[in-house]
Design an enzyme around this catalytic site. Structure first.
Site, short mmCIF file in Angstrom:
data_model
loop_
_atom_site.label_atom_id
_atom_site.label_comp_id
_atom_site.label_asym_id
_atom_site.label_seq_id
_atom_site.Cartn_x
_atom_site.Cartn_y
_atom_site.Cartn_z
N ASP A 1 1.82 -0.27 2.55
CA ASP A 1 3.17 0.13 2.12
C ASP A 1 3.86 0.65 3.39
O ASP A 1 3.43 0.30 4.50
CB ASP A 1 3.10 1.21 1.02
N LYS B 1 -1.20 4.69 -6.30
CA LYS B 1 -0.55 4.76 -4.98
C LYS B 1 -1.21 5.89 -4.21
O LYS B 1 -1.70 6.86 -4.80
CB LYS B 1 0.95 5.07 -5.14
P1 NDP Z 1 7.45 -0.92 6.73
O1 NDP Z 1 6.83 0.33 7.19
O2 NDP Z 1 6.95 -2.22 7.24
O3 NDP Z 1 9.01 -0.89 6.98
C1 NDP Z 1 9.78 0.12 6.43
C2 NDP Z 1 11.20 -0.04 6.92
O4 NDP Z 1 12.06 0.82 6.20
C3 NDP Z 1 11.37 0.32 8.38
O5 NDP Z 1 12.42 -0.43 8.92
C4 NDP Z 1 11.73 1.79 8.29
O6 NDP Z 1 12.43 2.30 9.41
C5 NDP Z 1 12.60 1.81 7.08
N1 NDP Z 1 12.54 3.13 6.45
C6 NDP Z 1 11.44 3.75 5.98
N2 NDP Z 1 11.74 4.96 5.52
C7 NDP Z 1 13.07 5.10 5.70
C8 NDP Z 1 13.97 6.11 5.41
N3 NDP Z 1 13.57 7.27 4.84
N4 NDP Z 1 15.30 5.91 5.71
C9 NDP Z 1 15.69 4.76 6.30
N5 NDP Z 1 14.87 3.75 6.58
C10 NDP Z 1 13.58 3.92 6.29
O7 NDP Z 1 7.34 -0.87 5.13
P2 NDP Z 1 7.49 -2.06 4.08
O8 NDP Z 1 8.44 -3.07 4.57
O9 NDP Z 1 6.13 -2.47 3.68
O10 NDP Z 1 8.12 -1.29 2.83
C11 NDP Z 1 9.51 -1.22 2.58
C12 NDP Z 1 9.77 -0.94 1.11
O11 NDP Z 1 9.20 -2.00 0.33
C13 NDP Z 1 9.16 0.34 0.58
O12 NDP Z 1 10.00 0.86 -0.44
C14 NDP Z 1 7.84 -0.13 -0.06
O13 NDP Z 1 7.39 0.76 -1.06
C15 NDP Z 1 8.32 -1.45 -0.65
N6 NDP Z 1 7.28 -2.43 -0.96
C16 NDP Z 1 6.39 -2.85 -0.01
C17 NDP Z 1 5.45 -3.79 -0.33
C18 NDP Z 1 4.52 -4.35 0.68
O14 NDP Z 1 3.79 -5.28 0.35
N7 NDP Z 1 4.51 -3.88 1.91
C19 NDP Z 1 5.33 -4.34 -1.71
C20 NDP Z 1 6.37 -3.89 -2.59
C21 NDP Z 1 7.28 -2.95 -2.22
P3 NDP Z 1 11.67 3.25 10.47
O15 NDP Z 1 10.82 2.32 11.26
O16 NDP Z 1 12.77 3.88 11.23
O17 NDP Z 1 10.90 4.23 9.65
O1 2IT Z 2 4.68 -1.26 -3.80
C1 2IT Z 2 3.87 -2.20 -3.78
O2 2IT Z 2 3.80 -3.03 -4.70
C2 2IT Z 2 2.99 -2.33 -2.62
N1 2IT Z 2 3.12 -1.57 -1.68
C3 2IT Z 2 1.90 -3.37 -2.60
C4 2IT Z 2 0.71 -2.91 -3.36
C5 2IT Z 2 -0.49 -3.78 -3.26
O3 2IT Z 2 -1.53 -3.34 -3.79
O4 2IT Z 2 -0.46 -4.86 -2.69
#
Ligand code: NDP
Ligand code: 2IT
Length: 444
Positions: free
Chosen positions: A164, A124
């Site tokens: 992420d 990461k």
């Molecule tokens: P984005 O940046 O697209 O969206 C994040 C969302 O979560 C936004 O709505 C954001 O609000 C909110 N958020 C972030 N930090 C906080 C916080 N501290 N408190 C409250 N709300 C918060 O990210 P993703 O959708 O990609 O990621 C979301 C989660 O999914 C994370 O935990 C990530 O690690 C996990 N994940 C993502 C993957 C991927 O492929 N993208 C794969 C697997 C897991 P705001 O805009 O106000 O910050």
């Molecule tokens: O937490 C996760 O699994 C991710 N943010 C996606 C990682 C990836 O390499 O696609």
């Protein structure tokens, strides 16, 4: 191996890394029994090599804003373990990013990637850069500055970053562009790329879709139909949006979304049309979820999370530790039957305890959100073969992988009374593969 002793030792050696300690302890507790059935693991002190990342890069990232002011952020990449494949994992841009948060995420990624059936190690990276309010050119310059340092340490067979929090297709594109310029090579070093330069179909959707595919598998074990189920979703970014999209397609009714400022509750349900609005709001205008409430005239609660609302299923898709013990109790009291995590470690240990005591269907992120990295793995395969698969091909592989992860959780996590402890199942299944690979490769 005694989980608690290993934890105490890590706390002494790496103090003030709360999230890292939390993630490690959850896995250690689950694998203790299996680990101790293998004296050869203890003899090789496998546990230390499993908990401590192979290496950590930290570096200064200096960039210039649109007004000509110079800023410095910290950049990091944690290469946790490459026992089963090249390091693989996302990049997070958020003001809260710290070595502890990235160490927890890289550790989790190692077990998650092991579950996917694909050959990927765990990593990461990220920065405490805050993308909020930054122009596209500022984000581009930041990405370029970040890669001008990181490029030396990544590569298609070395370490393959992706998105992420705060990093989506736009940022991956900028990072890939700079990486290509510096290396003078066009390779599959990033995943989540645009479709015109090696990206895979379904990668943007994969984490959210996979989350719902996993939920469907859990519901199937109880003969429960998802149709008409009211779903509490948190977050409004990539994972939340595509979780909602698949829920709607399956006939469920998402009723909440959130961001770091508050949450909306739409009792009528978030429809396809309203979801399109959210996608535009977030991706094009980088707006706040409060605007949804203004547009559709529903409830908005500032500085709060949606877990006090009534719903059948909870899908936390925002960030770590966003459901605490009290909120978990409120969910149980309101009759929630299943929790499927789109985010990484969104439930605190107290919350997990509450869900499991109530014998709910509870899927930890490393199982239920593995769809994203799985399609990243499929993107790597397509890049290596220099071909592109169709939507149907990728989606059916994603479905198969999520079903396979579910099967493994049931295999390793079913308890004496028949309750499936998905935490235990995912941790043991993920661990065994990595442990076997490490043992075969000698003490390195
Ligand atoms: P984005 O940046 O697209 O969206 C994040 C969302 O979560 C936004 O709505 C954001 O609000 C909110 N958020 C972030 N930090 C906080 C916080 N501290 N408190 C409250 N709300 C918060 O990210 P993703 O959708 O990609 O990621 C979301 C989660 O999914 C994370 O935990 C990530 O690690 C996990 N994940 C993502 C993957 C991927 O492929 N993208 C794969 C697997 C897991 P705001 O805009 O106000 O910050
Ligand atoms: O937490 C996760 O699994 C991710 N943010 C996606 C990682 C990836 O390499 O696609």
């Amino acid at each position: 191996m005694k989980a608690i002793e290993v934890l105490e030792d890590l706390k002494r050696r790496f103090p003030h890394e709360q999230e890292y300690h939390q993630a490690v302890f959850e896995v250690l507790e689950s694998i203790e029994e299996v680990y101790n059935q293998h004296p050869e693991f203890e003899k090789a002190n496998l546990i230390e090599r499993l908990c401590i990342p192979d290496r950590i890069f930290s570096f200064r990232v200096t960039w210039v804003d649109d007004k000509g002011n110079t800023h410095t952020n910290m950049g990091y990449r944690i290469q946790h373990c490459n026992a089963i494949g090249p390091y693989k994992g996302g990049v997070r841009f958020h003001s809260s990013v710290s070595p502890s948060i990235l160490k927890f995420l890289a550790f989790e990624q190692t077990f998650k990637n092991s579950l996917t059936t694909l050959p990927m190690g765990g990593a990461k990276g990220g920065s405490d850069f805050n993308p909020k309010g930054k122009s596209a050119t500022e984000v581009m310059r930041f990405c370029q500055a970040f890669i001008s340092e990181l490029w030396r340490h990544i590569g298609p067979d070395t370490d393959v970053p992706a998105g992420d929090i705060g990093v989506g297709g736009r940022e991956v594109g900028y990072m890939f562009g700079m990486y290509k310029k510096l290396t003078r090579e066009f390779t599959g070093t990033f995943t989540g790329k645009g479709l015109t330069f090696g990206g895979s179909l379904i990668r943007p959707e994969a984490t959210g879709y996979g989350n719902v595919y996993f939920l469907l598998e859990m519901l199937k074990t109880k003969g429960i139909d998802i149709k008409g189920k009211r779903c509490l979703v948190s977050g409004s970014g990539n994972v939340a949006q595509y979780t909602c999209e698949k829920l709607i397609e399956m006939g469920a009714i998402p009723v909440t979304l959130s961001d770091s400022n508050g949450y909306i509750y739409d009792p009528e349900g978030i429809t396809t049309e309203k979801l399109e609005y959210v996608k535009e709001l977030k991706e094009l205008y980088r707006g706040r979820i409060s605007e949804y409430a203004e547009t559709y005239g529903c409830k908005y609660v500032a500085n709060a999370r949606p877990w006090g609302e009534k719903g059948d299923i909870a899908l936390p898709c925002a960030t770590q530790n966003e459901i605490n013990g009290e909120e978990a109790k409120a969910l149980v009291a309101n009759g929630v039957i299943a929790i499927s995590e789109g985010a990484n470690m969104p439930s605190t240990p107290e919350a997990i305890e509450v869900f499991q005591q109530a014998k709910l269907l509870y899927a930890p992120g490393k199982a239920s959100n593995a769809g994203g990295v799985s399609v990243s793995g499929l993107e790597m395969t397509q890049n290596s073969e220099r071909i592109s698969w169709s939507t149907e091909e990728v989606d059916s592989k994603l479905k198969w992988i999520m079903q396979n992860i579910h099967e493994n959780c049931v295999k390793y996590g079913t308890e004496a009374d028949g309750y499936v402890n998905y935490v235990k199942g995912a941790n043991i299944a993920g661990f065994i593969k990595v442990a076997r690979a490490m043992m075969s490769q000698g003490i390195i």
